[in-house]
Design an enzyme around this catalytic site. Structure first.
Site, PDB file in Angstrom:
ATOM      1  N   ARG A 184       1.040  -1.540   0.206  1.00 49.90           N
ATOM      2  CA  ARG A 184       0.017  -0.195  -0.238  1.00 49.90           C
ATOM      3  C   ARG A 184       0.671   1.572   0.050  1.00 49.90           C
ATOM      4  O   ARG A 184       0.950   2.391  -0.813  1.00 49.90           O
ATOM      5  CB  ARG A 184      -0.486   0.202   1.198  1.00 49.90           C
ATOM      6  CG  ARG A 184      -1.817   1.671   1.217  1.00 49.90           C
ATOM      7  CD  ARG A 184      -2.810   1.244   2.597  1.00 49.90           C
ATOM      8  NE  ARG A 184      -3.608   2.111   1.946  1.00 49.90           N
ATOM      9  CZ  ARG A 184      -4.343   2.701   3.402  1.00 49.90           C
ATOM     10  NH1 ARG A 184      -4.265   1.952   4.336  1.00 49.90           N
ATOM     11  NH2 ARG A 184      -5.599   3.640   3.725  1.00 49.90           N
ATOM     12  N   HIS A 235       2.465   6.038  -2.275  1.00 50.82           N
ATOM     13  CA  HIS A 235       4.040   6.951  -2.384  1.00 50.82           C
ATOM     14  C   HIS A 235       4.858   7.012  -3.139  1.00 50.82           C
ATOM     15  O   HIS A 235       5.696   7.989  -3.185  1.00 50.82           O
ATOM     16  CB  HIS A 235       4.109   7.651  -0.690  1.00 50.82           C
ATOM     17  CG  HIS A 235       3.071   7.377   0.228  1.00 50.82           C
ATOM     18  ND1 HIS A 235       2.399   8.605  -0.039  1.00 50.82           N
ATOM     19  CD2 HIS A 235       2.210   6.642   1.159  1.00 50.82           C
ATOM     20  CE1 HIS A 235       1.623   8.708   0.874  1.00 50.82           C
ATOM     21  NE2 HIS A 235       1.325   7.731   1.776  1.00 50.82           N
ATOM     22  N   LYS A 251      -9.259  11.721  -1.684  1.00 54.69           N
ATOM     23  CA  LYS A 251      -7.618  12.139  -0.848  1.00 54.69           C
ATOM     24  C   LYS A 251      -7.630  13.463  -0.691  1.00 54.69           C
ATOM     25  O   LYS A 251      -6.628  14.043  -1.678  1.00 54.69           O
ATOM     26  CB  LYS A 251      -6.829  11.163  -0.468  1.00 54.69           C
ATOM     27  CG  LYS A 251      -6.126  10.643   0.207  1.00 54.69           C
ATOM     28  CD  LYS A 251      -4.904   9.662   0.390  1.00 54.69           C
ATOM     29  CE  LYS A 251      -4.269   9.665   1.446  1.00 54.69           C
ATOM     30  NZ  LYS A 251      -2.969   8.683   1.674  1.00 54.69           N
ATOM     31  N   THR A 291       1.295  12.352  -1.042  1.00 56.31           N
ATOM     32  CA  THR A 291       2.526  13.066  -1.412  1.00 56.31           C
ATOM     33  C   THR A 291       3.113  12.072  -1.862  1.00 56.31           C
ATOM     34  O   THR A 291       3.013  10.614  -1.694  1.00 56.31           O
ATOM     35  CB  THR A 291       3.961  13.216   0.347  1.00 56.31           C
ATOM     36  OG1 THR A 291       3.253  14.366   0.827  1.00 56.31           O
ATOM     37  CG2 THR A 291       5.011  13.378  -0.135  1.00 56.31           C
ATOM     38  N   HIS A 351       4.405   3.504   6.191  1.00 60.31           N
ATOM     39  CA  HIS A 351       3.397   4.759   6.173  1.00 60.31           C
ATOM     40  C   HIS A 351       3.971   5.290   6.559  1.00 60.31           C
ATOM     41  O   HIS A 351       5.508   5.843   6.828  1.00 60.31           O
ATOM     42  CB  HIS A 351       2.742   4.240   7.970  1.00 60.31           C
ATOM     43  CG  HIS A 351       1.952   6.234   7.975  1.00 60.31           C
ATOM     44  ND1 HIS A 351       0.703   5.686   7.694  1.00 60.31           N
ATOM     45  CD2 HIS A 351       2.414   7.092   9.360  1.00 60.31           C
ATOM     46  CE1 HIS A 351       0.056   6.952   7.612  1.00 60.31           C
ATOM     47  NE2 HIS A 351       0.981   7.694   9.452  1.00 60.31           N
ATOM     48  N   PHE A 352       3.088   6.366   5.333  1.00 56.86           N
ATOM     49  CA  PHE A 352       3.984   8.583   5.384  1.00 56.86           C
ATOM     50  C   PHE A 352       3.180   8.608   6.168  1.00 56.86           C
ATOM     51  O   PHE A 352       2.261   9.379   6.202  1.00 56.86           O
ATOM     52  CB  PHE A 352       3.922   8.355   3.608  1.00 56.86           C
ATOM     53  CG  PHE A 352       4.698   9.572   3.697  1.00 56.86           C
ATOM     54  CD1 PHE A 352       5.910   9.481   2.810  1.00 56.86           C
ATOM     55  CD2 PHE A 352       3.922  11.329   3.882  1.00 56.86           C
ATOM     56  CE1 PHE A 352       6.565  10.931   3.309  1.00 56.86           C
ATOM     57  CE2 PHE A 352       4.747  12.240   4.194  1.00 56.86           C
ATOM     58  CZ  PHE A 352       5.757  12.522   3.098  1.00 56.86           C
TER      59      PHE A 352
END
Length: 145
Positions: A33, A38, A66, A70, A142-143
């Site tokens: 994901r 990203h 969304k 980034t 995760h960002f």
């Protein structure tokens, strides 16, 4: 461009099958994901048309637009190397975040568009990012910011 992306994914698949990369199922899903949302190593980004296309292509405009996303314009090995830097605190309080400087395009929803025709403003820069990493070896999942 697409060929290089396919080659990178095939290499990851091969390394996983050989046991050199052993993410758990949940971490692998989160890693995939993260890649989808990203990572765009070949992209240069920087304009609104890029954001409009990529947000749709990467399926971030399906149920709703969304608001902010980034895209990192580095190869996955550079991004994964961020996971080996010193741990810092994430926004959620966990201590599995790491920071590094990368080329990015920030896409912000204009506020006046509706799904599936979401519209974005782009801002390209080289800046500090914070990503959460998990697993052994650690991989970005995760960002954070």
């Amino acid at each position: 461009m697409a060929l290089q992306r396919i080659q990178a994914l095939l290499l990851l698949l091969l390394l996983t099958m050989l046991g050199l990369v052993q993410p758990s199922y949940g971490q692998d899903r989160m890693y995939q994901r993260f890649l989808r949302q990203h990572v765009d190593p070949e992209g240069t980004g920087g304009n609104d048309a890029y954001c409009n296309l990529m947000m749709q292509r990467r399926k971030m405009t399906v149920r709703q637009c969304k608001h902010v996303n980034t895209f990192i314009h580095e190869d996955i090995w550079n991004i994964r190397s961020i996971c080996s830097t010193t741990n810092i605190q994430c926004k959620n309080g966990k201590m599995n975040c790491h920071e590094g400087v990368v080329k990015v395009t920030d896409c912000r929803e204009t506020g006046s568009s509706r799904t599936p025709n979401c519209r974005y403003r782009a801002l390209a820069s080289t800046r500090r990012v914070v990503i959460a990493c998990e697993g052994n070896p650690e991989m970005p999942v995760h960002f954070d910011r």
